[in-house]
Design a protein around this motif. Structure first.
Motif, PDB file in Angstrom:
ATOM      1  N   ASP A   1     -20.868   3.440 -14.936  1.00 17.79           N
ATOM      2  CA  ASP A   1     -21.313   2.945 -16.241  1.00 17.79           C
ATOM      3  C   ASP A   1     -20.909   3.933 -17.328  1.00 17.79           C
ATOM      4  N   VAL A   2     -19.840   3.573 -18.054  1.00 13.89           N
ATOM      5  CA  VAL A   2     -19.337   4.464 -19.108  1.00 13.89           C
ATOM      6  C   VAL A   2     -20.055   4.189 -20.429  1.00 13.89           C
ATOM      7  N   GLY A   3     -20.573   2.993 -20.572  1.00 14.90           N
ATOM      8  CA  GLY A   3     -21.145   2.571 -21.855  1.00 14.90           C
ATOM      9  C   GLY A   3     -22.274   3.459 -22.337  1.00 14.90           C
ATOM     10  N   ILE A   4     -22.295   3.662 -23.633  1.00 13.47           N
ATOM     11  CA  ILE A   4     -23.413   4.383 -24.252  1.00 13.47           C
ATOM     12  C   ILE A   4     -23.785   3.622 -25.518  1.00 13.47           C
ATOM     13  N   THR A   5     -25.009   3.148 -25.555  1.00 12.36           N
ATOM     14  CA  THR A   5     -25.511   2.531 -26.789  1.00 12.36           C
ATOM     15  C   THR A   5     -26.843   3.181 -27.122  1.00 12.36           C
TER      16      THR A   5
ATOM     17  N   VAL B   1     -12.104  -2.993 -14.101  1.00 11.15           N
ATOM     18  CA  VAL B   1     -12.425  -2.172 -15.264  1.00 11.15           C
ATOM     19  C   VAL B   1     -12.772  -3.130 -16.390  1.00 11.15           C
ATOM     20  N   ILE B   2     -13.957  -2.997 -16.949  1.00 11.35           N
ATOM     21  CA  ILE B   2     -14.344  -3.857 -18.073  1.00 11.35           C
ATOM     22  C   ILE B   2     -14.167  -3.033 -19.342  1.00 11.35           C
ATOM     23  N   GLY B   3     -13.261  -3.460 -20.198  1.00 11.67           N
ATOM     24  CA  GLY B   3     -12.903  -2.713 -21.413  1.00 11.67           C
ATOM     25  C   GLY B   3     -11.448  -2.307 -21.331  1.00 11.67           C
ATOM     26  N   ARG B   4     -10.733  -2.416 -22.446  1.00 13.89           N
ATOM     27  CA  ARG B   4      -9.289  -2.106 -22.439  1.00 13.89           C
ATOM     28  C   ARG B   4      -8.924  -1.205 -23.605  1.00 13.89           C
ATOM     29  N   SER B   5      -9.839  -0.294 -23.968  1.00 18.56           N
ATOM     30  CA  SER B   5      -9.516   0.614 -25.070  1.00 18.56           C
ATOM     31  C   SER B   5      -8.484   1.635 -24.614  1.00 18.56           C
ATOM     32  N   ASP B   6      -7.788   2.213 -25.596  1.00 13.63           N
ATOM     33  CA  ASP B   6      -6.776   3.232 -25.276  1.00 13.63           C
ATOM     34  C   ASP B   6      -7.428   4.503 -24.749  1.00 13.63           C
ATOM     35  N   ILE B   7      -8.680   4.723 -25.127  1.00 15.67           N
ATOM     36  CA  ILE B   7      -9.332   5.995 -24.793  1.00 15.67           C
ATOM     37  C   ILE B   7     -10.072   5.943 -23.449  1.00 15.67           C
ATOM     38  N   VAL B   8     -10.531   4.747 -23.032  1.00 18.33           N
ATOM     39  CA  VAL B   8     -11.272   4.660 -21.758  1.00 18.33           C
ATOM     40  C   VAL B   8     -10.670   3.609 -20.803  1.00 18.33           C
TER      41      VAL B   8
ATOM     42  N   CYS C   1     -10.677  -6.314 -17.434  1.00 12.71           N
ATOM     43  CA  CYS C   1     -11.388  -7.385 -18.131  1.00 12.71           C
ATOM     44  C   CYS C   1     -11.682  -6.962 -19.565  1.00 12.71           C
ATOM     45  N   HIS C   2     -11.922  -7.929 -20.430  1.00 14.97           N
ATOM     46  CA  HIS C   2     -12.157  -7.639 -21.846  1.00 14.97           C
ATOM     47  C   HIS C   2     -12.921  -8.799 -22.454  1.00 14.97           C
ATOM     48  N   SER C   3     -13.005  -8.830 -23.779  1.00 19.05           N
ATOM     49  CA  SER C   3     -13.873  -9.822 -24.425  1.00 19.05           C
ATOM     50  C   SER C   3     -13.374 -11.258 -24.244  1.00 19.05           C
ATOM     51  N   ARG C   4     -12.101 -11.439 -23.890  1.00 23.67           N
ATOM     52  CA  ARG C   4     -11.597 -12.805 -23.697  1.00 23.67           C
ATOM     53  C   ARG C   4     -11.592 -13.218 -22.232  1.00 23.67           C
TER      54      ARG C   4
ATOM     55  N   MET D   1     -20.043  14.556 -17.462  1.00 22.26           N
ATOM     56  CA  MET D   1     -18.743  14.780 -16.805  1.00 22.26           C
ATOM     57  C   MET D   1     -17.595  14.746 -17.813  1.00 22.26           C
ATOM     58  N   THR D   2     -17.737  13.933 -18.853  1.00 30.19           N
ATOM     59  CA  THR D   2     -16.701  13.866 -19.885  1.00 30.19           C
ATOM     60  C   THR D   2     -16.554  15.223 -20.575  1.00 30.19           C
ATOM     61  N   ILE D   3     -17.675  15.835 -20.876  1.00 27.02           N
ATOM     62  CA  ILE D   3     -17.630  17.145 -21.545  1.00 27.02           C
ATOM     63  C   ILE D   3     -16.966  18.167 -20.613  1.00 27.02           C
TER      64      ILE D   3
ATOM     65  N   ALA E   1     -10.613  12.778 -21.352  1.00 26.01           N
ATOM     66  CA  ALA E   1     -11.698  13.338 -20.542  1.00 26.01           C
ATOM     67  C   ALA E   1     -12.565  12.260 -19.885  1.00 26.01           C
ATOM     68  N   THR E   2     -12.772  11.133 -20.569  1.00 22.42           N
ATOM     69  CA  THR E   2     -13.670  10.119 -19.987  1.00 22.42           C
ATOM     70  C   THR E   2     -13.046   9.433 -18.768  1.00 22.42           C
ATOM     71  N   PRO E   3     -11.815   8.918 -18.864  1.00 20.64           N
ATOM     72  CA  PRO E   3     -11.238   8.337 -17.636  1.00 20.64           C
ATOM     73  C   PRO E   3     -11.101   9.348 -16.497  1.00 20.64           C
TER      74      PRO E   3
ATOM     75  N   ALA F   1     -17.531   0.015 -16.076  1.00 18.26           N
ATOM     76  CA  ALA F   1     -17.928  -0.726 -17.278  1.00 18.26           C
ATOM     77  C   ALA F   1     -17.804   0.182 -18.487  1.00 18.26           C
ATOM     78  N   ALA F   2     -16.905  -0.178 -19.408  1.00 19.25           N
ATOM     79  CA  ALA F   2     -16.667   0.638 -20.611  1.00 19.25           C
ATOM     80  C   ALA F   2     -16.591  -0.286 -21.815  1.00 19.25           C
ATOM     81  N   VAL F   3     -17.736  -0.782 -22.210  1.00 21.93           N
ATOM     82  CA  VAL F   3     -17.798  -1.819 -23.248  1.00 21.93           C
ATOM     83  C   VAL F   3     -18.637  -1.361 -24.450  1.00 21.93           C
ATOM     84  N   GLY F   4     -19.869  -0.941 -24.172  1.00 24.98           N
ATOM     85  CA  GLY F   4     -20.798  -0.662 -25.264  1.00 24.98           C
ATOM     86  C   GLY F   4     -21.691  -1.864 -25.528  1.00 24.98           C
ATOM     87  N   ALA F   5     -22.003  -2.609 -24.447  1.00 20.83           N
ATOM     88  CA  ALA F   5     -22.898  -3.769 -24.540  1.00 20.83           C
ATOM     89  C   ALA F   5     -24.041  -3.549 -23.542  1.00 20.83           C
TER      90      ALA F   5
HETATM   91  P1  NAP Z   1     -14.146   0.016 -27.586  1.00 20.40           P
HETATM   92  O1  NAP Z   1     -12.896   0.604 -28.107  1.00 20.40           O
HETATM   93  O2  NAP Z   1     -15.099  -0.675 -28.512  1.00 20.40           O
HETATM   94  O3  NAP Z   1     -13.721  -1.008 -26.422  1.00 20.40           O
HETATM   95  C1  NAP Z   1     -14.660  -1.874 -25.852  1.00 20.40           C
HETATM   96  C2  NAP Z   1     -13.955  -2.812 -24.901  1.00 20.40           C
HETATM   97  O4  NAP Z   1     -14.934  -3.692 -24.360  1.00 20.40           O
HETATM   98  C3  NAP Z   1     -12.880  -3.695 -25.557  1.00 20.40           C
HETATM   99  O5  NAP Z   1     -11.734  -3.696 -24.757  1.00 20.40           O
HETATM  100  C4  NAP Z   1     -13.531  -5.076 -25.625  1.00 20.40           C
HETATM  101  O6  NAP Z   1     -12.634  -6.137 -25.468  1.00 20.40           O
HETATM  102  C5  NAP Z   1     -14.447  -5.035 -24.428  1.00 20.40           C
HETATM  103  N1  NAP Z   1     -15.561  -5.948 -24.579  1.00 20.40           N
HETATM  104  C6  NAP Z   1     -16.367  -6.154 -25.653  1.00 20.40           C
HETATM  105  N2  NAP Z   1     -17.290  -7.061 -25.387  1.00 20.40           N
HETATM  106  C7  NAP Z   1     -17.064  -7.513 -24.131  1.00 20.40           C
HETATM  107  C8  NAP Z   1     -17.679  -8.477 -23.303  1.00 20.40           C
HETATM  108  N3  NAP Z   1     -18.727  -9.173 -23.711  1.00 20.40           N
HETATM  109  N4  NAP Z   1     -17.164  -8.651 -22.071  1.00 20.40           N
HETATM  110  C9  NAP Z   1     -16.122  -7.943 -21.627  1.00 20.40           C
HETATM  111  N5  NAP Z   1     -15.503  -6.996 -22.373  1.00 20.40           N
HETATM  112  C10 NAP Z   1     -15.969  -6.788 -23.617  1.00 20.40           C
HETATM  113  O7  NAP Z   1     -15.032   1.085 -26.839  1.00 20.40           O
HETATM  114  P2  NAP Z   1     -14.597   2.436 -26.021  1.00 20.40           P
HETATM  115  O8  NAP Z   1     -14.249   3.502 -26.961  1.00 20.40           O
HETATM  116  O9  NAP Z   1     -13.677   2.080 -24.917  1.00 20.40           O
HETATM  117  O10 NAP Z   1     -16.015   2.788 -25.387  1.00 20.40           O
HETATM  118  C11 NAP Z   1     -16.682   1.895 -24.509  1.00 20.40           C
HETATM  119  C12 NAP Z   1     -18.093   2.370 -24.281  1.00 20.40           C
HETATM  120  O11 NAP Z   1     -18.028   3.631 -23.637  1.00 20.40           O
HETATM  121  C13 NAP Z   1     -18.911   2.608 -25.548  1.00 20.40           C
HETATM  122  O12 NAP Z   1     -20.259   2.299 -25.283  1.00 20.40           O
HETATM  123  C14 NAP Z   1     -18.765   4.090 -25.799  1.00 20.40           C
HETATM  124  O13 NAP Z   1     -19.865   4.616 -26.515  1.00 20.40           O
HETATM  125  C15 NAP Z   1     -18.751   4.586 -24.381  1.00 20.40           C
HETATM  126  N6  NAP Z   1     -18.084   5.882 -24.203  1.00 20.40           N
HETATM  127  C16 NAP Z   1     -18.721   6.779 -23.442  1.00 20.40           C
HETATM  128  C17 NAP Z   1     -18.147   7.995 -23.204  1.00 20.40           C
HETATM  129  C18 NAP Z   1     -18.871   8.967 -22.338  1.00 20.40           C
HETATM  130  O14 NAP Z   1     -18.587  10.149 -22.387  1.00 20.40           O
HETATM  131  N7  NAP Z   1     -19.773   8.518 -21.477  1.00 20.40           N
HETATM  132  C19 NAP Z   1     -16.913   8.325 -23.760  1.00 20.40           C
HETATM  133  C20 NAP Z   1     -16.248   7.367 -24.505  1.00 20.40           C
HETATM  134  C21 NAP Z   1     -16.857   6.123 -24.724  1.00 20.40           C
HETATM  135  P3  NAP Z   1     -11.485  -6.496 -26.533  1.00 20.40           P
HETATM  136  O15 NAP Z   1     -10.401  -5.473 -26.309  1.00 20.40           O
HETATM  137  O16 NAP Z   1     -11.081  -7.865 -26.170  1.00 20.40           O
HETATM  138  O17 NAP Z   1     -12.108  -6.378 -27.889  1.00 20.40           O
END
Ligand code: NAP
Length: 280
Positions: free
Chosen positions: A220-224, A155-162, A180-183, A255-257, A132-134, A199-203
């Motif tokens: 901005d996908v991040g939620i902290t 795209v910043i973040g490489r999780s399987d879900i976003v 892009c990702h943490s490295r 929108m995700t919901i 739903a998020t992507p 941006a999907a990081v959580g930072a």
């Molecule tokens: P996740 O699994 O923790 O993945 C975070 C990604 O960010 C990883 O790929 C990580 O890289 C990368 N990252 C971490 N620090 C970084 C940095 N300093 N620079 C660049 N990349 C960095 O998180 P997620 O599940 O994908 O969720 C991401 C964010 O979206 C969270 O804040 C979450 O709460 C939010 N979210 C929101 C919704 C919504 O409905 N709005 C839904 C889902 C998630 P590595 O792979 O190298 O570790």
């Protein structure tokens, strides 16, 4: 500012009208343990489901649940005739292999698109269920008519879900995609080239205004959770640089919901055979 809340409200109305014309749709969520953030998300999902007429089942299991017990519960839901879609809320407690659990879900009921079959379908450019998020990210870009073909998307973040599915959806729409990702060595330089930034990081506040190309679209996908409330990955002053920007809250979240509800309707259509699900 891109108004995810208003767009989500419109989509929910559309879903409610669709649901009214179908047999009852059953959506099951499974929450293991008592993570407070997951509890909030589950509640929001059930409230939204109920509002559009989807029958939701809230399966709650103790934190001490074993992987084998959880697989068994998933199998019960796979077999349940009244359940069209299944969502296992992540993260799962330590000791449970998430990949094992998502692989146990019947691909035809896998509304989060995390089963290897559905993830593979997206990779091959023949998407079935996409999380739903992507999908929400793409829907926001489309609603604001953001040109994707030929655009440079970061795209910043490489999780399987976003991150990964969002990148694949952008690629399918002919964007030139950088993940892009943490490295990543020079994130600022990568972002500076982008017409579209996801941006999907959580930072909190990671993406700075001086990184962003003037007029770029920033999702901005991040939620902290902070003492000041929910904050995204994008610094507030990006608003002055970006052409379009999603707020947090009120952007991707609602929108995700809405897109989860759409995926539940899709599940009902797959199961009813009115939409063909590819053989797995
Ligand atoms: P996740 O699994 O923790 O993945 C975070 C990604 O960010 C990883 O790929 C990580 O890289 C990368 N990252 C971490 N620090 C970084 C940095 N300093 N620079 C660049 N990349 C960095 O998180 P997620 O599940 O994908 O969720 C991401 C964010 O979206 C969270 O804040 C979450 O709460 C939010 N979210 C929101 C919704 C919504 O409905 N709005 C839904 C889902 C998630 P590595 O792979 O190298 O570790």
């Amino acid at each position: 500012m891109m108004d995810g809340k208003a767009l989500a409200a419109r989509i929910r109305e559309e879903v409610a009208a669709e649901v009214a014309g179908l047999s009852p749709i059953g959506l099951a969520t499974v929450l293991v343990g008592d993570d407070p953030a997951s509890d909030v998300y589950i509640r929001l999902k059930h409230k939204a489901s109920t509002e559009v007429g989807i029958v939701s089942r809230d399966v709650r299991l103790p934190a001490a649940t074993t992987e084998a017990e959880l697989v068994e519960r998933v199998r019960e839901l796979n077999a349940a005739g009244s359940i069209d879609g299944i969502l296992v809320q992540l993260p799962l407690p330590d000791g449970i292999d998430e990949a094992r659990i998502t692989a146990a879900i019947d691909p035809m009921k896998d509304v989060d698109g995390l089963h290897p079959f559905n993830a593979g379908q997206l990779l091959l450019g023949r998407p079935t269920y996409v999380g739903a998020t992507p999908v929400a990210v793409l829907a926001l870009l489309d609603a604001y008519a953001v040109e994707l073909a030929g655009a440079s998307a970061v795209v910043i973040g490489r999780s399987d879900i976003v991150g990964k599915p969002a990148a694949l959806l952008l690629l399918q729409r002919h964007a030139t995609v950088t993940i892009c990702h943490s490295r990543t060595r020079d994130l600022a330089a990568e972002v500076a080239r982008a017409d579209v930034v996801v941006a999907a990081v959580g930072a909190p506040g990671l993406v700075q205004a001086d990184w962003v190309k003037a007029g770029a679209t920033v999702i901005d996908v991040g939620i902290t959770r902070t003492e000041a409330g929910l904050v995204g990955d994008v610094a507030p002053n990006v608003e002055q640089r970006a052409g379009l920007l999603t707020p947090v809250p009120g952007g991707v979240g609602p929108m995700t919901i809405a897109m989860l509800l759409r995926n539940a309707v899709k599940a009902a259509r797959y199961r009813a055979g009115t939409l063909a699900f590819p053989a797995s």
